[in-house]
Scaffold this motif. Structure first.
Motif, PDB file in Angstrom:
ATOM      1  N   HIS A  64      59.252  50.220  30.937  1.00 32.83           N
ATOM      2  CA  HIS A  64      59.117  49.129  31.902  1.00 32.83           C
ATOM      3  C   HIS A  64      59.463  49.617  33.305  1.00 32.83           C
ATOM      4  N   ARG A  65      58.642  49.204  34.277  1.00 38.70           N
ATOM      5  CA  ARG A  65      58.924  49.476  35.667  1.00 38.70           C
ATOM      6  C   ARG A  65      59.600  48.259  36.294  1.00 38.70           C
ATOM      7  N   PRO A  66      60.344  48.438  37.379  1.00 41.57           N
ATOM      8  CA  PRO A  66      60.940  47.279  38.054  1.00 41.57           C
ATOM      9  C   PRO A  66      59.840  46.322  38.524  1.00 41.57           C
ATOM     10  N   LEU A  67      60.068  45.040  38.357  1.00 37.46           N
ATOM     11  CA  LEU A  67      59.096  44.054  38.812  1.00 37.46           C
ATOM     12  C   LEU A  67      59.142  43.943  40.340  1.00 37.46           C
ATOM     13  N   PRO A  68      58.020  43.605  40.977  1.00 34.83           N
ATOM     14  CA  PRO A  68      57.979  43.558  42.449  1.00 34.83           C
ATOM     15  C   PRO A  68      58.957  42.549  43.032  1.00 34.83           C
ATOM     16  N   ARG A  69      59.277  42.719  44.287  1.00 34.71           N
ATOM     17  CA  ARG A  69      60.252  41.838  44.946  1.00 34.71           C
ATOM     18  C   ARG A  69      59.704  40.425  45.139  1.00 34.71           C
ATOM     19  N   THR A  70      58.385  40.271  45.027  1.00 34.71           N
ATOM     20  CA  THR A  70      57.805  38.927  45.120  1.00 34.71           C
ATOM     21  C   THR A  70      57.953  38.148  43.813  1.00 34.71           C
ATOM     22  N   PHE A  71      58.230  38.840  42.718  1.00 34.18           N
ATOM     23  CA  PHE A  71      58.296  38.192  41.414  1.00 34.18           C
ATOM     24  C   PHE A  71      59.389  37.120  41.333  1.00 34.18           C
ATOM     25  N   PRO A  72      60.614  37.344  41.865  1.00 26.40           N
ATOM     26  CA  PRO A  72      61.641  36.298  41.796  1.00 26.40           C
ATOM     27  C   PRO A  72      61.248  34.986  42.462  1.00 26.40           C
ATOM     28  N   LEU A  73      60.390  35.044  43.482  1.00 24.39           N
ATOM     29  CA  LEU A  73      59.949  33.811  44.126  1.00 24.39           C
ATOM     30  C   LEU A  73      59.095  32.987  43.164  1.00 24.39           C
ATOM     31  N   PRO A 107      45.993  30.716  45.068  1.00 20.79           N
ATOM     32  CA  PRO A 107      46.869  29.961  44.161  1.00 20.79           C
ATOM     33  C   PRO A 107      48.106  29.390  44.851  1.00 20.79           C
ATOM     34  N   THR A 108      48.675  30.128  45.814  1.00 26.65           N
ATOM     35  CA  THR A 108      49.874  29.634  46.496  1.00 26.65           C
ATOM     36  C   THR A 108      49.579  28.340  47.260  1.00 26.65           C
ATOM     37  N   LEU A 113      56.489  33.053  49.308  1.00 27.98           N
ATOM     38  CA  LEU A 113      55.593  33.974  48.606  1.00 27.98           C
ATOM     39  C   LEU A 113      54.254  34.083  49.323  1.00 27.98           C
ATOM     40  N   ASP A 114      53.768  32.974  49.827  1.00 28.37           N
ATOM     41  CA  ASP A 114      52.494  32.965  50.541  1.00 28.37           C
ATOM     42  C   ASP A 114      52.579  33.791  51.821  1.00 28.37           C
ATOM     43  N   ARG A 115      53.720  33.734  52.469  1.00 30.02           N
ATOM     44  CA  ARG A 115      53.881  34.508  53.708  1.00 30.02           C
ATOM     45  C   ARG A 115      54.027  36.003  53.435  1.00 30.02           C
ATOM     46  N   THR A 154      52.864  37.852  50.893  1.00 29.58           N
ATOM     47  CA  THR A 154      51.706  38.563  50.365  1.00 29.58           C
ATOM     48  C   THR A 154      50.574  37.590  50.096  1.00 29.58           C
ATOM     49  N   LEU A 155      49.382  38.054  50.172  1.00 27.96           N
ATOM     50  CA  LEU A 155      48.220  37.251  49.768  1.00 27.96           C
ATOM     51  C   LEU A 155      48.137  37.326  48.258  1.00 27.96           C
ATOM     52  N   ALA A 156      48.260  36.153  47.555  1.00 32.84           N
ATOM     53  CA  ALA A 156      48.122  36.152  46.101  1.00 32.84           C
ATOM     54  C   ALA A 156      46.716  36.583  45.737  1.00 32.84           C
ATOM     55  N   PRO A 157      46.559  37.375  44.667  1.00 32.71           N
ATOM     56  CA  PRO A 157      45.213  37.811  44.279  1.00 32.71           C
ATOM     57  C   PRO A 157      44.298  36.643  43.993  1.00 32.71           C
ATOM     58  N   ARG A 158      43.085  36.761  44.488  1.00 37.34           N
ATOM     59  CA  ARG A 158      42.098  35.723  44.198  1.00 37.34           C
ATOM     60  C   ARG A 158      41.584  35.897  42.783  1.00 37.34           C
ATOM     61  N   ALA A 159      41.283  34.735  42.119  1.00 38.12           N
ATOM     62  CA  ALA A 159      40.652  34.792  40.811  1.00 38.12           C
ATOM     63  C   ALA A 159      39.152  34.805  41.018  1.00 38.12           C
ATOM     64  N   GLY A 160      38.445  35.768  40.413  1.00 32.98           N
ATOM     65  CA  GLY A 160      36.991  35.799  40.530  1.00 32.98           C
ATOM     66  C   GLY A 160      36.552  36.829  41.556  1.00 32.98           C
TER      67      GLY A 160
END
Length: 376
Positions: free
Chosen positions: A187-196, A257-258, A366-368, A370-376
């Protein structure tokens, strides 16, 4: 996988509105009755803790069906249990099974659908909530008919057996985790955006468990409806969630998504405000429908964001998400029940907008970042 998720949701939403009935049956306080939410939380947290190990040893296929087997045992146990200690144990067992199944399902859907995973998860939860709509109706109907709420809850065993038979005969299996070079990658450390994303899951999980577990109590106390009608009326909340998830599975393909989740939180607050101020049953239930429209997107978008910000480790992220949801199930209903014993359920429900604000702050941050990945 959609059907497997729906079977767990039937148990979850079928049991949710019976807390006031248990309080009446066992003649205990709201605080003590709210420990069923804590039991659900403990099962979810433990399930999240052991999920990575169980996934490695059993694979997702066995994990999902083993979890649904525990849900069936919990439903049968509830049918026979007539002491609060036993119903608490069954809530713990059912939650453990549900945690095992739902986290493996979410990870499998993420692997199967790739960048379209947030839309697929929303669609899966819409299908599941569609089944969840009928759960309080059936439980409320069996209670009103004099058969007891347990008769409605234990019905989940039959479709689980039927779907298990079909999956076996048709050889239907979910995608398993990737094993690079035949081994398990560390396992790698989860990104810093994950706790949000986790903070939002905790807050929105708190909103959902408060409204499903104690919403019927507010209907009885503030809108003056009967116990049987109040129990069945929780289906209006779930009906709104179904519609919200159906719409959301399309919206998330068009918008980030955000931003979609922030809009959903605003809709939830509007519906809650109507529910909270209404003294007539029809208006209160209309408020539940509107709140459900927003709530329907809370979990699918929240878990989708958590998995999207997992750095390619969906099983680990799903396990960690169980902690956030589990803590919400432990803290929120207990806090609301304890507060309701002091100031009444209506005033205590002001905790709901506080949780909505917490989620909004986390998602806006979280929105500020990083841009959340778009679906599609």
């Amino acid at each position: 996988m959609y059907v497997q998720l729906a079977l767990w949701v039937y148990f979850l939403y079928g049991f949710g509105p019976v807390a006031p009935l248990l309080r009446d049956e066992f003649h205990v306080s709201r605080t003590l009755t709210s420990l069923h939410g804590t039991a659900f939380a403990a099962g979810g947290v433990f399930g999240g803790a052991v999920l990575p190990m169980l996934t490695r040893r059993l694979g997702r296929h066995r994990l999902i069906w083993g979890g649904l087997g525990l849900v069936c045992l919990a439903a049968i146990g509830m049918f026979a249990a007539h002491h609060i200690a036993l119903t608490l144990a069954c809530a713990l067992l059912g939650s453990l099974g549900g945690s095992m199944a739902v986290n493996a399902i979410n990870a499998a859907i993420t692997d199967h659908h790739g960048t379209a995973a947030p839309a697929a998860i929303s669609e899966a939860n819409a299908a599941a909530a569609g089944v969840g709509v009928i759960a309080p109706l059936i439980v409320g109907a069996t209670f009103a008919a004099g058969w007891g709420w347990r008769s409605g809850l234990v019905l989940v065993v039959l479709p689980v057996l039927a779907v298990a038979w079909y999956a076996r005969t048709a050889a239907v299996r979910p995608p398993e985790p990737a094993r690079p070079n035949g081994a398990h990658a560390p396992h790698r450390p989860l990104p810093r955006t994950f706790p949000l994303a986790l903070a939002s899951l905790f807050a929105t999980g708190s909103i959902e468990i408060c409204l499903t577990l104690w919403g019927s109590d507010v209907l009885r106390d503030h809108a003056h409806v009967s116990a049987g009608v109040a129990t069945a009326a929780v289906s209006t909340l779930i009906a709104g969630m179904v519609l919200g998830r159906l719409l959301g599975s399309r919206l998330v393909l068009l918008f980030r998504p955000t931003r979609t989740l922030l809009a959903a939180l605003a809709v939830t607050l509007a519906g809650f405000a109507l529910f909270w101020v209404a003294t007539q049953a029809a208006l209160a239930m209309a408020g539940l429908v509107v709140a459900g429209l927003g709530m329907g997107l809370h979990y699918p978008l929240g878990i989708g964001l958590a998995l999207a910000h997992s750095d390619g480790q969906p099983d680990l992220a799903a396990a960690r998400a169980s902690f956030a949801v589990g803590i919400a199930f432990a803290v929120a209903p207990f806090a609301l029940g304890a507060l309701a014993d002091r100031v009444g359920p209506h005033s205590a429900f002001l905790l709901v907008p506080a949780f909505a604000l917490l989620s909004a702050l986390a998602i806006a941050r979280l929105d500020r970042l990083t841009l959340a990945p778009r679906a599609g």
